[in-house]
Design an enzyme around this catalytic site. Structure first.
Site, mmCIF file in Angstrom:
data_model
loop_
_atom_site.group_PDB
_atom_site.id
_atom_site.type_symbol
_atom_site.label_atom_id
_atom_site.label_comp_id
_atom_site.label_asym_id
_atom_site.label_seq_id
_atom_site.Cartn_x
_atom_site.Cartn_y
_atom_site.Cartn_z
ATOM 1 N N ARG A 163 -8.075 5.306 4.261
ATOM 2 C CA ARG A 163 -8.623 4.178 5.053
ATOM 3 C C ARG A 163 -8.831 4.562 6.523
ATOM 4 N NH1 ARG A 163 -8.830 2.607 0.524
ATOM 5 N NH2 ARG A 163 -8.599 0.475 -0.225
ATOM 6 N N SER A 237 -7.942 -6.202 1.529
ATOM 7 C CA SER A 237 -6.558 -5.913 1.939
ATOM 8 C C SER A 237 -6.442 -6.087 3.442
ATOM 9 C CB SER A 237 -6.194 -4.471 1.595
ATOM 10 O OG SER A 237 -6.336 -4.245 0.217
ATOM 11 N N GLU A 333 -5.185 -3.175 8.189
ATOM 12 C CA GLU A 333 -6.382 -2.461 7.749
ATOM 13 C C GLU A 333 -7.602 -3.062 8.435
ATOM 14 O OE1 GLU A 333 -8.978 -2.912 4.468
ATOM 15 O OE2 GLU A 333 -7.908 -1.354 3.364
HETATM 16 N N1 EPU Z 1 1.351 -5.711 -6.325
HETATM 17 C C1 EPU Z 1 2.315 -6.702 -6.439
HETATM 18 N N2 EPU Z 1 2.024 -7.923 -5.893
HETATM 19 C C2 EPU Z 1 0.871 -8.191 -5.265
HETATM 20 C C3 EPU Z 1 -0.115 -7.170 -5.160
HETATM 21 C C4 EPU Z 1 0.168 -5.929 -5.703
HETATM 22 O O1 EPU Z 1 3.383 -6.501 -7.003
HETATM 23 O O2 EPU Z 1 0.693 -9.318 -4.815
HETATM 24 C C5 EPU Z 1 1.601 -4.412 -6.995
HETATM 25 C C6 EPU Z 1 0.720 -4.265 -8.246
HETATM 26 O O3 EPU Z 1 1.317 -4.823 -9.359
HETATM 27 C C7 EPU Z 1 0.577 -2.771 -8.372
HETATM 28 C C8 EPU Z 1 0.600 -2.312 -6.909
HETATM 29 O O4 EPU Z 1 1.207 -3.359 -6.152
HETATM 30 O O5 EPU Z 1 1.661 -2.199 -9.023
HETATM 31 C C9 EPU Z 1 -0.773 -1.974 -6.390
HETATM 32 O O6 EPU Z 1 -1.609 -3.130 -6.489
HETATM 33 P P1 EPU Z 1 -3.198 -3.036 -6.664
HETATM 34 O O7 EPU Z 1 -3.537 -2.146 -7.789
HETATM 35 O O8 EPU Z 1 -3.714 -4.430 -6.693
HETATM 36 O O9 EPU Z 1 -3.694 -2.285 -5.370
HETATM 37 P P2 EPU Z 1 -3.263 -2.313 -3.827
HETATM 38 O O10 EPU Z 1 -2.493 -1.075 -3.525
HETATM 39 O O11 EPU Z 1 -2.612 -3.611 -3.486
HETATM 40 C C10 EPU Z 1 -5.343 -0.958 -3.041
HETATM 41 C C11 EPU Z 1 -6.422 -1.083 -2.007
HETATM 42 C C12 EPU Z 1 -7.497 -2.059 -2.471
HETATM 43 C C13 EPU Z 1 -8.070 -1.551 -3.786
HETATM 44 C C14 EPU Z 1 -6.934 -1.426 -4.808
HETATM 45 C C15 EPU Z 1 -7.387 -0.810 -6.097
HETATM 46 C C16 EPU Z 1 -5.372 -0.646 0.146
HETATM 47 C C17 EPU Z 1 -4.915 -1.209 1.429
HETATM 48 N N3 EPU Z 1 -5.863 -1.519 -0.741
HETATM 49 O O12 EPU Z 1 -4.679 -2.227 -3.116
HETATM 50 O O13 EPU Z 1 -8.544 -2.042 -1.490
HETATM 51 O O14 EPU Z 1 -9.053 -2.434 -4.295
HETATM 52 O O15 EPU Z 1 -5.889 -0.568 -4.267
HETATM 53 O O16 EPU Z 1 -7.604 0.537 -5.898
HETATM 54 O O17 EPU Z 1 -5.276 0.569 -0.069
HETATM 55 C C18 EPU Z 1 -9.333 -3.096 0.498
HETATM 56 O O18 EPU Z 1 -9.185 -2.012 1.051
HETATM 57 O O19 EPU Z 1 -9.760 -4.092 1.112
HETATM 58 C C19 EPU Z 1 -8.981 -3.217 -0.909
HETATM 59 C C20 EPU Z 1 -9.076 -4.375 -1.556
#
Ligand code: EPU
Length: 337
Positions: A163, A237, A333
């Protein structure tokens, strides 16, 4: 080229913040920039937006906002195996993904449905479901607001990271991205390494998956968690997933065995910020029109008329709470203006 004074930006930022710009000009071609520059109207304080899908307006903007609407997806070069596309900044990112899926050019199908315009993609090296822009990126052209000249940046020169890029650090605000080149594969390159995709395709053999299958899976997984800005205003995010050292990660794992952790190189570990925020009890909380999304705690939402300040204050309360509870500092972010 039309310049409008006292311009309401509410419909021009995906968080739906009711902010105003002193002036706003729509840029339809690159010559418009040259004209504005020669008139002395462009400098480093000029704010450039595509769809403003990663910006939080904390106040009105006391200057010129440029909305980039340049269009064009062109083939720059191709071989039997690969194709390089040259895409103008004002193209909608998801339209580009649809175009590549339709033509079976592999590489950005995992980035389906990301809101925003093409020109914003390199600034924070957009990423989702196991793919980052840098994986397919070749180069970009950008307008230097200091000199008025157009410059080329290779992938290395963009200094991409999680990012992050040189346009968020050393050159923040200096360059206006005009176009980008991406190298895509004409032969199948399915990437379902991300856990949610692996789970989706449990019984399928990776090799048999079509590019449409993968885009469909990404769209479904994404829609099940992330709010569509057309329905609920948000900027994706709000925080980055923090990177901590392995000792701290081990300590957290002992205390919370279900915490999602991802290795980054040899010494560091990335923590899922959404998990931390949910664990701290913020998921689904609402204060007036500012809230934490019900299905993804990493996303802050505006249910209608939240001000930038209300969203920012909520984010600060969350960050303080996470620091107190887990000893982890959350970094934003989104870009606060
Ligand atoms: N999780 C929770 N609770 C929540 C959200 C997430 O327990 O409320 C857990 C999920 O169960 C999972 C882990 O956290 O085990 C990761 O969650 P998720 O796959 O939804 O991805 P993220 O790490 O929260 C990142 C990116 C997103 C992208 C997704 C999918 C960043 C800051 N965010 O989110 O990007 O869509 O992975 O690859 O790296 C963005 O940048 O705006 C964005 C949406």
């Amino acid at each position: 080229m039309i310049t409008k004074p006292d311009f309401n930006l509410k419909e021009f930022n995906t968080l739906g913040i009711n902010a105003r710009a002193k002036y706003c000009t729509q840029i339809e071609n690159e010559e418009d920039l040259e004209i504005l520059f020669n008139e002395g109207k462009i400098d480093e304080k000029t704010l450039v937006i595509g769809e403003a899908s990663n910006i939080l307006f904390n106040s009105d903007f006391d200057g010129l906002v440029l909305i980039i609407t340049t269009r064009g997806i062109n083939i720059y070069s191709e071989t039997q195996k690969e194709i390089i596309l040259d895409i103008k900044s004002g193209e909608n990112w998801n339209n580009l993904v649809d175009y590549t899926v339709k033509n079976k050019y592999w590489g950005i199908e995992n980035l389906s449905m990301i809101p925003g315009k093409v020109g914003a993609a390199p600034i924070q090296n957009i990423g989702a479901y196991g793919t980052e822009l840098k994986d397919v990126f070749v180069s970009l052209e950008a307008f230097d607001t200091q000199t008025g000249k157009i410059e080329k940046f290779t992938k290395e020169e963009c200094e991409f990271d999680y990012r992050d890029s040189i346009f968020k650090s050393k050159y923040k605000g200096r360059y206006i991205i005009l176009s980008i080149k991406l190298k895509l594969s004409k032969t199948p390159k399915p990437n379902i390494s991300y856990k949610a995709l692996k789970d989706y395709f449990r019984e399928n053999d990776e090799k048999t998956l079509s590019i449409e299958n993968i885009q469909q899976a990404v769209n479904e997984v994404r829609s099940s968690k992330l709010p569509d800005p057309k329905e609920i205003k948000n900027s994706g995010s709000f925080f980055k997933n923090p990177i901590i050292d392995n000792t701290k990660a081990k300590e957290l794992k002992r205390k919370y065995p279900d915490i999602p952790l991802y290795k980054v190189g040899n010494d560091s570990t990335k923590v899922a910020a959404g998990w931390l925020i949910e664990k701290a009890g913020w998921k689904g909380k609402r204060f007036g029109d500012a809230g934490v999304h019900k299905k993804q705690a990493l996303v802050l939402v505006n249910y209608g008329n939240a001000s930038g300040e209300e969203i920012l204050q909520l984010s600060q309360k969350i960050a303080t709470d996470i620091l107190n509870k887990f000893g982890i500092k959350l970094e934003r972010e989104v870009w606060v203006i």
